[in-house]
Enzyme design. Structure first.
Site, PDB file in Angstrom:
ATOM      1  N   THR A  58     -66.846 -61.332  47.958  1.00 53.81           N
ATOM      2  CA  THR A  58     -66.855 -62.687  47.417  1.00 53.81           C
ATOM      3  C   THR A  58     -66.851 -63.737  48.524  1.00 53.81           C
ATOM      4  O   THR A  58     -66.372 -63.474  49.635  1.00 53.81           O
ATOM      5  CB  THR A  58     -65.599 -62.870  46.532  1.00 53.81           C
ATOM      6  OG1 THR A  58     -65.425 -64.251  46.239  1.00 53.81           O
ATOM      7  CG2 THR A  58     -64.331 -62.402  47.239  1.00 53.81           C
ATOM      8  N   ASP A  59     -67.313 -64.945  48.188  1.00 48.23           N
ATOM      9  CA  ASP A  59     -67.226 -66.055  49.146  1.00 48.23           C
ATOM     10  C   ASP A  59     -65.791 -66.551  49.313  1.00 48.23           C
ATOM     11  O   ASP A  59     -65.501 -67.324  50.226  1.00 48.23           O
ATOM     12  CB  ASP A  59     -68.155 -67.211  48.733  1.00 48.23           C
ATOM     13  CG  ASP A  59     -67.838 -67.828  47.377  1.00 48.23           C
ATOM     14  OD1 ASP A  59     -66.900 -67.357  46.690  1.00 48.23           O
ATOM     15  OD2 ASP A  59     -68.528 -68.800  46.994  1.00 48.23           O
ATOM     16  N   GLU A  60     -64.885 -66.116  48.414  1.00 48.67           N
ATOM     17  CA  GLU A  60     -63.506 -66.629  48.472  1.00 48.67           C
ATOM     18  C   GLU A  60     -62.774 -66.156  49.730  1.00 48.67           C
ATOM     19  O   GLU A  60     -61.745 -66.724  50.099  1.00 48.67           O
ATOM     20  CB  GLU A  60     -62.730 -66.225  47.217  1.00 48.67           C
ATOM     21  CG  GLU A  60     -63.439 -66.709  45.971  1.00 48.67           C
ATOM     22  CD  GLU A  60     -62.587 -66.773  44.724  1.00 48.67           C
ATOM     23  OE1 GLU A  60     -61.356 -66.840  44.837  1.00 48.67           O
ATOM     24  OE2 GLU A  60     -63.176 -66.759  43.633  1.00 48.67           O
ATOM     25  N   TYR A  76     -55.879 -62.572  45.417  1.00 51.94           N
ATOM     26  CA  TYR A  76     -57.170 -61.924  45.158  1.00 51.94           C
ATOM     27  C   TYR A  76     -58.062 -61.987  46.404  1.00 51.94           C
ATOM     28  O   TYR A  76     -58.579 -60.967  46.874  1.00 51.94           O
ATOM     29  CB  TYR A  76     -57.889 -62.602  43.977  1.00 51.94           C
ATOM     30  CG  TYR A  76     -59.370 -62.306  43.914  1.00 51.94           C
ATOM     31  CD1 TYR A  76     -59.838 -61.020  43.661  1.00 51.94           C
ATOM     32  CD2 TYR A  76     -60.316 -63.319  44.131  1.00 51.94           C
ATOM     33  CE1 TYR A  76     -61.206 -60.745  43.615  1.00 51.94           C
ATOM     34  CE2 TYR A  76     -61.680 -63.051  44.090  1.00 51.94           C
ATOM     35  CZ  TYR A  76     -62.120 -61.768  43.833  1.00 51.94           C
ATOM     36  OH  TYR A  76     -63.470 -61.491  43.798  1.00 51.94           O
ATOM     37  N   LYS A 105     -59.497 -58.951  48.836  1.00 49.43           N
ATOM     38  CA  LYS A 105     -60.927 -58.706  49.079  1.00 49.43           C
ATOM     39  C   LYS A 105     -61.232 -58.794  50.582  1.00 49.43           C
ATOM     40  O   LYS A 105     -62.024 -58.019  51.111  1.00 49.43           O
ATOM     41  CB  LYS A 105     -61.788 -59.710  48.304  1.00 49.43           C
ATOM     42  CG  LYS A 105     -61.804 -59.507  46.800  1.00 49.43           C
ATOM     43  CD  LYS A 105     -62.391 -58.179  46.335  1.00 49.43           C
ATOM     44  CE  LYS A 105     -63.878 -58.095  46.551  1.00 49.43           C
ATOM     45  NZ  LYS A 105     -64.445 -56.861  45.900  1.00 49.43           N
ATOM     46  N   TYR A 128     -51.514 -70.074  30.201  1.00 52.26           N
ATOM     47  CA  TYR A 128     -51.684 -71.468  29.790  1.00 52.26           C
ATOM     48  C   TYR A 128     -50.477 -72.062  29.072  1.00 52.26           C
ATOM     49  O   TYR A 128     -50.303 -73.286  29.105  1.00 52.26           O
ATOM     50  CB  TYR A 128     -52.929 -71.622  28.899  1.00 52.26           C
ATOM     51  CG  TYR A 128     -54.205 -71.304  29.642  1.00 52.26           C
ATOM     52  CD1 TYR A 128     -54.789 -72.241  30.501  1.00 52.26           C
ATOM     53  CD2 TYR A 128     -54.812 -70.058  29.529  1.00 52.26           C
ATOM     54  CE1 TYR A 128     -55.943 -71.938  31.208  1.00 52.26           C
ATOM     55  CE2 TYR A 128     -55.969 -69.753  30.229  1.00 52.26           C
ATOM     56  CZ  TYR A 128     -56.532 -70.696  31.066  1.00 52.26           C
ATOM     57  OH  TYR A 128     -57.670 -70.388  31.773  1.00 52.26           O
TER      58      TYR A 128
HETATM   59  P1  NAD Z   1     -64.700 -57.516  36.509  1.00 49.67           P
HETATM   60  O1  NAD Z   1     -63.235 -57.817  36.561  1.00 49.67           O
HETATM   61  O2  NAD Z   1     -65.519 -58.054  35.383  1.00 49.67           O
HETATM   62  O3  NAD Z   1     -64.931 -55.931  36.514  1.00 49.67           O
HETATM   63  C1  NAD Z   1     -64.217 -55.075  37.349  1.00 49.67           C
HETATM   64  C2  NAD Z   1     -64.486 -53.635  36.886  1.00 49.67           C
HETATM   65  O4  NAD Z   1     -63.775 -52.759  37.779  1.00 49.67           O
HETATM   66  C3  NAD Z   1     -63.992 -53.336  35.477  1.00 49.67           C
HETATM   67  O5  NAD Z   1     -64.976 -52.624  34.756  1.00 49.67           O
HETATM   68  C4  NAD Z   1     -62.745 -52.495  35.696  1.00 49.67           C
HETATM   69  O6  NAD Z   1     -62.493 -51.575  34.640  1.00 49.67           O
HETATM   70  C5  NAD Z   1     -63.065 -51.793  37.006  1.00 49.67           C
HETATM   71  N1  NAD Z   1     -61.856 -51.398  37.747  1.00 49.67           N
HETATM   72  C6  NAD Z   1     -60.780 -52.185  38.046  1.00 49.67           C
HETATM   73  N2  NAD Z   1     -59.865 -51.469  38.702  1.00 49.67           N
HETATM   74  C7  NAD Z   1     -60.392 -50.224  38.847  1.00 49.67           C
HETATM   75  C8  NAD Z   1     -59.909 -49.022  39.472  1.00 49.67           C
HETATM   76  N3  NAD Z   1     -58.719 -48.972  40.066  1.00 49.67           N
HETATM   77  N4  NAD Z   1     -60.704 -47.932  39.462  1.00 49.67           N
HETATM   78  C9  NAD Z   1     -61.923 -47.972  38.859  1.00 49.67           C
HETATM   79  N5  NAD Z   1     -62.408 -49.062  38.245  1.00 49.67           N
HETATM   80  C10 NAD Z   1     -61.651 -50.170  38.231  1.00 49.67           C
HETATM   81  O7  NAD Z   1     -65.261 -57.996  37.907  1.00 49.67           O
HETATM   82  P2  NAD Z   1     -66.679 -58.653  38.247  1.00 49.67           P
HETATM   83  O8  NAD Z   1     -66.608 -60.106  38.003  1.00 49.67           O
HETATM   84  O9  NAD Z   1     -67.745 -57.847  37.626  1.00 49.67           O
HETATM   85  O10 NAD Z   1     -66.703 -58.446  39.821  1.00 49.67           O
HETATM   86  C11 NAD Z   1     -67.221 -57.246  40.385  1.00 49.67           C
HETATM   87  C12 NAD Z   1     -67.098 -57.306  41.899  1.00 49.67           C
HETATM   88  O11 NAD Z   1     -67.779 -58.437  42.399  1.00 49.67           O
HETATM   89  C13 NAD Z   1     -65.648 -57.428  42.381  1.00 49.67           C
HETATM   90  O12 NAD Z   1     -65.503 -56.629  43.521  1.00 49.67           O
HETATM   91  C14 NAD Z   1     -65.509 -58.908  42.721  1.00 49.67           C
HETATM   92  O13 NAD Z   1     -64.571 -59.087  43.742  1.00 49.67           O
HETATM   93  C15 NAD Z   1     -66.913 -59.244  43.186  1.00 49.67           C
HETATM   94  N6  NAD Z   1     -67.340 -60.648  42.979  1.00 49.67           N
HETATM   95  C16 NAD Z   1     -67.193 -61.253  41.768  1.00 49.67           C
HETATM   96  C17 NAD Z   1     -67.638 -62.566  41.588  1.00 49.67           C
HETATM   97  C18 NAD Z   1     -67.556 -63.263  40.245  1.00 49.67           C
HETATM   98  O14 NAD Z   1     -67.888 -64.460  40.155  1.00 49.67           O
HETATM   99  N7  NAD Z   1     -67.158 -62.599  39.171  1.00 49.67           N
HETATM  100  C19 NAD Z   1     -68.214 -63.253  42.648  1.00 49.67           C
HETATM  101  C20 NAD Z   1     -68.356 -62.605  43.881  1.00 49.67           C
HETATM  102  C21 NAD Z   1     -67.914 -61.293  44.031  1.00 49.67           C
HETATM  103  P1  TYD Z   2     -62.593 -68.871  37.887  1.00 47.63           P
HETATM  104  O1  TYD Z   2     -63.671 -68.682  36.870  1.00 47.63           O
HETATM  105  O2  TYD Z   2     -61.249 -68.291  37.629  1.00 47.63           O
HETATM  106  O3  TYD Z   2     -63.199 -68.348  39.265  1.00 47.63           O
HETATM  107  P2  TYD Z   2     -62.617 -68.512  40.774  1.00 47.63           P
HETATM  108  O4  TYD Z   2     -61.208 -68.909  40.729  1.00 47.63           O
HETATM  109  O5  TYD Z   2     -62.806 -67.116  41.278  1.00 47.63           O
HETATM  110  O6  TYD Z   2     -63.509 -69.515  41.442  1.00 47.63           O
HETATM  111  O7  TYD Z   2     -62.410 -70.427  38.132  1.00 47.63           O
HETATM  112  C1  TYD Z   2     -63.481 -71.241  38.562  1.00 47.63           C
HETATM  113  C2  TYD Z   2     -62.921 -72.620  38.805  1.00 47.63           C
HETATM  114  O8  TYD Z   2     -62.491 -73.174  37.555  1.00 47.63           O
HETATM  115  C3  TYD Z   2     -61.703 -72.646  39.712  1.00 47.63           C
HETATM  116  O9  TYD Z   2     -61.758 -73.813  40.532  1.00 47.63           O
HETATM  117  C4  TYD Z   2     -60.535 -72.741  38.751  1.00 47.63           C
HETATM  118  C5  TYD Z   2     -61.113 -73.532  37.602  1.00 47.63           C
HETATM  119  N1  TYD Z   2     -60.529 -73.231  36.263  1.00 47.63           N
HETATM  120  C6  TYD Z   2     -60.020 -74.271  35.476  1.00 47.63           C
HETATM  121  O10 TYD Z   2     -60.052 -75.457  35.854  1.00 47.63           O
HETATM  122  N2  TYD Z   2     -59.507 -73.964  34.254  1.00 47.63           N
HETATM  123  C7  TYD Z   2     -59.458 -72.683  33.787  1.00 47.63           C
HETATM  124  O11 TYD Z   2     -58.932 -72.455  32.661  1.00 47.63           O
HETATM  125  C8  TYD Z   2     -59.996 -71.618  34.594  1.00 47.63           C
HETATM  126  C9  TYD Z   2     -59.968 -70.197  34.133  1.00 47.63           C
HETATM  127  C10 TYD Z   2     -60.531 -71.947  35.835  1.00 47.63           C
END
Ligand code: NAD
Ligand code: TYD
Length: 392
Positions: free
Chosen positions: A158-160, A184, A188, A379
């Site tokens: 992630t970019d985070e 988180y 990562k 919340y």
């Molecule tokens: P998600 O939370 O939707 O899915 C995570 C999946 O991993 C789930 O299916 C869960 O069952 C599985 N999982 C969790 N713990 C596990 C374990 N111990 N063993 C096996 N499986 C397990 O996440 P996502 O949003 O699809 O993100 C996927 C990846 O991409 C992550 O590594 C996340 O850090 C990265 N990522 C996400 C975003 C985003 O915006 N969602 C952006 C950049 C990078």
């Molecule tokens: P989120 O979707 O949780 O992704 P991330 O924290 O990984 O960027 O949140 C995106 C942005 O939205 C983040 O700045 C937090 C904000 N946010 C709210 O303002 N209200 C909410 O209820 C949630 C879930 C997120």
């Protein structure tokens, strides 16, 4: 080619598997523990697909992982399994270290052992790269020699990890120093460091990608965009943290899936690629856009006073340690590998809203008792702030 995808029942992993299987690019073994975030219903029709296998395995379970590698003998690993939600990491950081750090180290150890057991004899030049369906040319593939040399460990991050970006600062590049803010992001970052160490120390052939915020179909409604779409559709409050001025870069999940495939195919071993959507928006802009699109679609808000969904916006207590801005410089993947995002944010958001409208059953099932408990935990105790105004 057979790819072992971890976390394939989650939001991005399922989009990746749908992408790979719809285009017959690779066979897929999906390794997923099915936590609250994992949902086999996000992979419709795949139970009948002869090029797809599901293994309900926790990446922390080394013996089970060894068995999966032995049984399936993958050509590559794409590692997405993780705990992925910042707010959950604030309320309970332990499982983030367990899965994201210890789980990744476990997978690295098993992949390393497996990778070094592969045949190192040449079996001729690589096949031509498969078409991705997008209108850009992929560079020709290198003539790779042996199964061992072809093996890849692709770590999806992630970019985070880069931390809080000042408003006037240039976007994150692949050499921006790591400065994670949340548990988180720290977990990562730790996993990224382990992956790089496994490359440098043991020669594991890794590629790493760091991506911005994804949105699109099948996203669990704890994240900003699906939470706001579903709350707005139900006439519930739209809780913006702080002043709603935090900036994120948004990428459609299908563009991310394609970028991952391109990096796996053509990325240079040991190299990192940033992936972004060229769509920086404040959270307020995102939520207002959702409200306006729903207004245009349905006319009247279900619960808003003046009839606009914007009246449902509530400013609530901020997230602790909340990063103000993320932005991605994705010139490397664009210039070296020819990828760029195909979706505009507005078109992608409109499609995503339509998807949630069209899939009430999927929504109903994920909004189970456990989901309601999370909404209560995150919340209920969060005060509405004086910044609260109906129309932001
Ligand atoms: P998600 O939370 O939707 O899915 C995570 C999946 O991993 C789930 O299916 C869960 O069952 C599985 N999982 C969790 N713990 C596990 C374990 N111990 N063993 C096996 N499986 C397990 O996440 P996502 O949003 O699809 O993100 C996927 C990846 O991409 C992550 O590594 C996340 O850090 C990265 N990522 C996400 C975003 C985003 O915006 N969602 C952006 C950049 C990078
Ligand atoms: P989120 O979707 O949780 O992704 P991330 O924290 O990984 O960027 O949140 C995106 C942005 O939205 C983040 O700045 C937090 C904000 N946010 C709210 O303002 N209200 C909410 O209820 C949630 C879930 C997120």
């Amino acid at each position: 080619m057979k790819i072992l995808v971890t976390g394939g029942a989650g939001f991005i992993g399922s989009a990746l598997i749908r992408f790979l299987r719809a285009r017959q690019l690779a066979e897929v073994v999906n390794v997923d523990a099915l936590t609250y975030a994992g949902n086999p219903e996000s992979l419709p029709g795949l139970d009948m697909d002869p090029g797809y296998w599901f293994e309900k395995v926790d990446i922390r379970d080394r013996a089970a992982l060894e068995r999966v590698f032995r049984d399936h003998r993958p050509d590559a690993v794409m590692h997405l399994a993780a705990e992925s939600h910042v707010d959950r990491s604030i309320l309970g950081p332990e499982v983030f270290v367990d899965t994201n750090v210890v789980g990744t180290q476990n997978l690295l150890a098993v992949a390393r052992e497996y990778g070094s057991s592969l045949d190192d004899r040449s079996d001729g030049p690589a096949a031509a790269p498969a078409a991705t369906g997008q209108a850009y040319p992929l560079p020709p593939g290198p003539a790779v020699a042996s199964p061992r040399e072809r093996f890849r460990f692709h770590h999806i991050s992630t970019d985070e990890v880069y931390g809080d970006l000042p408003l006037e600062a240039p976007a994150f590049t692949e050499s921006t120093p790591y400065a994670p803010s949340s548990p988180y992001a720290a977990s990562k970052a730790a996993s990224d460091h382990l992956v790089r160490a496994w490359h440098r120390t043991y020669g594991l052939p890794v590629v790493v990608t760091n991506c911005s915020n994804n949105y699109g179909p099948y996203q669990f409604p704890e994240k900003l965009i699906p939470l706001m779409i579903l709350n707005a559709m139900a006439g519930k409050p739209l809780p913006l943290y702080g002043d709603g001025g935090q900036i994120r870069d948004w990428l459609h999940v299908e563009d991310h899936a394609e970028a991952l495939w391109v990096v796996l195919q053509r990325g240079e071993v040991g190299r990192t690629y940033n992936i972004g959507g060229d769509a920086e928006r404040t959270n307020r802009q995102v939520v207002e856009a959702i409200c306006d699109m729903l207004d245009a679609r349905r006319g009247q808000a279900a619960g808003g006073g003046s009839g606009s969904h914007r009246d449902l916006i509530q400013y609530v207590a901020d997230r602790p340690g909340h990063d103000r801005r993320y932005a991605i410089d994705s010139r490397r993947i664009q210039s070296e590998l020819g990828w760029r995002p195909a979706h505009s944010f507005e078109a992608g958001l409109r499609e995503t809203i339509q998807w949630y409208i069209d899939h009430p059953q999927w929504v109903q099932r994920v909004q189970s008792g456990a989901y309601r408990e999370w909404i209560e935990a995150n919340y209920a105790g969060r005060e509405t702030t004086s910044a609260s105004i109906g129309r932001g």
